[in-house]
Design a protein around this motif. Sequence first.
Motif, short mmCIF file in Angstrom:
data_model
loop_
_atom_site.label_atom_id
_atom_site.label_comp_id
_atom_site.label_asym_id
_atom_site.label_seq_id
_atom_site.Cartn_x
_atom_site.Cartn_y
_atom_site.Cartn_z
N THR A 1 39.05 57.25 51.77
CA THR A 1 39.63 57.89 50.58
C THR A 1 38.57 58.62 49.78
N ASP A 2 37.40 58.01 49.64
CA ASP A 2 36.30 58.67 48.93
C ASP A 2 35.88 59.95 49.65
N LEU A 3 35.83 59.91 50.98
CA LEU A 3 35.47 61.10 51.74
C LEU A 3 36.46 62.23 51.48
N ALA A 4 37.74 61.88 51.41
CA ALA A 4 38.76 62.88 51.11
C ALA A 4 38.55 63.45 49.71
N SER A 5 38.26 62.58 48.73
CA SER A 5 38.03 63.04 47.36
C SER A 5 36.80 63.94 47.27
N LEU A 6 35.81 63.66 48.10
CA LEU A 6 34.59 64.45 48.11
C LEU A 6 34.79 65.82 48.74
N GLY A 7 35.96 66.04 49.34
CA GLY A 7 36.22 67.31 49.99
C GLY A 7 35.56 67.41 51.35
N PHE A 8 35.48 66.29 52.06
CA PHE A 8 34.84 66.29 53.38
C PHE A 8 35.46 67.37 54.27
N PRO A 9 34.63 68.20 54.92
CA PRO A 9 35.16 69.36 55.65
C PRO A 9 35.73 69.07 57.03
#
Length: 352
Positions: free
Chosen positions: A60-68
């Motif tokens: 979820t954090d990766l998604a919030s960070l805008g992981f490409p």
Amino acid sequence: MRAGEEVHDRDSQKQGGIVCAGNFIVDRVHTLSYWPEQGNLAHILHQDLGVGGGAANVVTDLASLGFPGKLAAAGCIGADQDGEIVKARLAVAGVDVGGLTALADRVTAHTHVMNVPGQNRTFFYHGGANDAVTDKFVSPVVFATAGYRLFYLGYLMLLPGLDRIGPDGRSGASRLLEAARRAGLTTCVDFVSSEDPEFAAKVGVALPFCDFLIINEMEAGRATGVIVRDAKGDLIEAGLLEAGERLLAAGVAKGAIIHAPETCFWFSPDASPIMTRSRPVDPDDIVSTVGAGDAFCAAVLYGLHENWPVEHICAVAHAAAARCLKGATATDGIPDMSVLIREAKETNPESA
């Protein structure tokens, strides 16, 4: 084309990806007026509902960070309302939930988190479907074939079906990580802070199949038997240095990252340890410490996937943890990576 197919089609165009396997938990966070003695009453000032656990928080954090790249979840949930909450929260974040198995005979793992602002949180946890996870429920080759690059597993010591050591001296975690490596994935592992007397033995059998280990200082101490804080609670940096070297000697192949509120040490084979200081956080700004370590871990995975320099990864990881402290749940304080890069640059221009 249905909406779900549209998301899947978009994801298929993304390069690389990270699959997060392990714990998926529904967290009910209760903010208390104070921590009561036995028999006393404390007021619940506020309640928040979140999805937690190592794998859930990190993805979820990766998604919030805008992981490409692509993001996926793998593990077990119950065939119940909480399981639907887990899937819905992750799907909204753009995470592929096809790797989550719903078990009819188990409830979804859940935790009541008791939080007093400015103090450490206390967890009341029911393992449910998490306790049933074994290496048979996760197929790393499926994700490798789909183009994923990193395989995260967390938390060891909170997945008994993977932690248990069999008569052959192997654990489910060691077999799962070996399968991920064999499929061509880079393995990344996190622990939970457990008082299990077999902590060192159980995590030890998995270390030879771990490329990157991302843990806090207390977990590093328990895994290696090294004292990392003195009687006053002060960090013993010499102890952290010894613990890091022991983790590499135990089989961690590419990097052992030990983080603490004060600092981070990054150990790599055939290289000197790299140490970075965290930026201080005003205690009045801390809403909850839930998930700060997972935020740090997510930023490290992001940087590893994008091949960033170690100092840059550590700078944004510290910034991610600091941001998480200002949110009530494990994941609601995480901004886009561009924000963390800017904050890290302001704090330490050389490393960012």
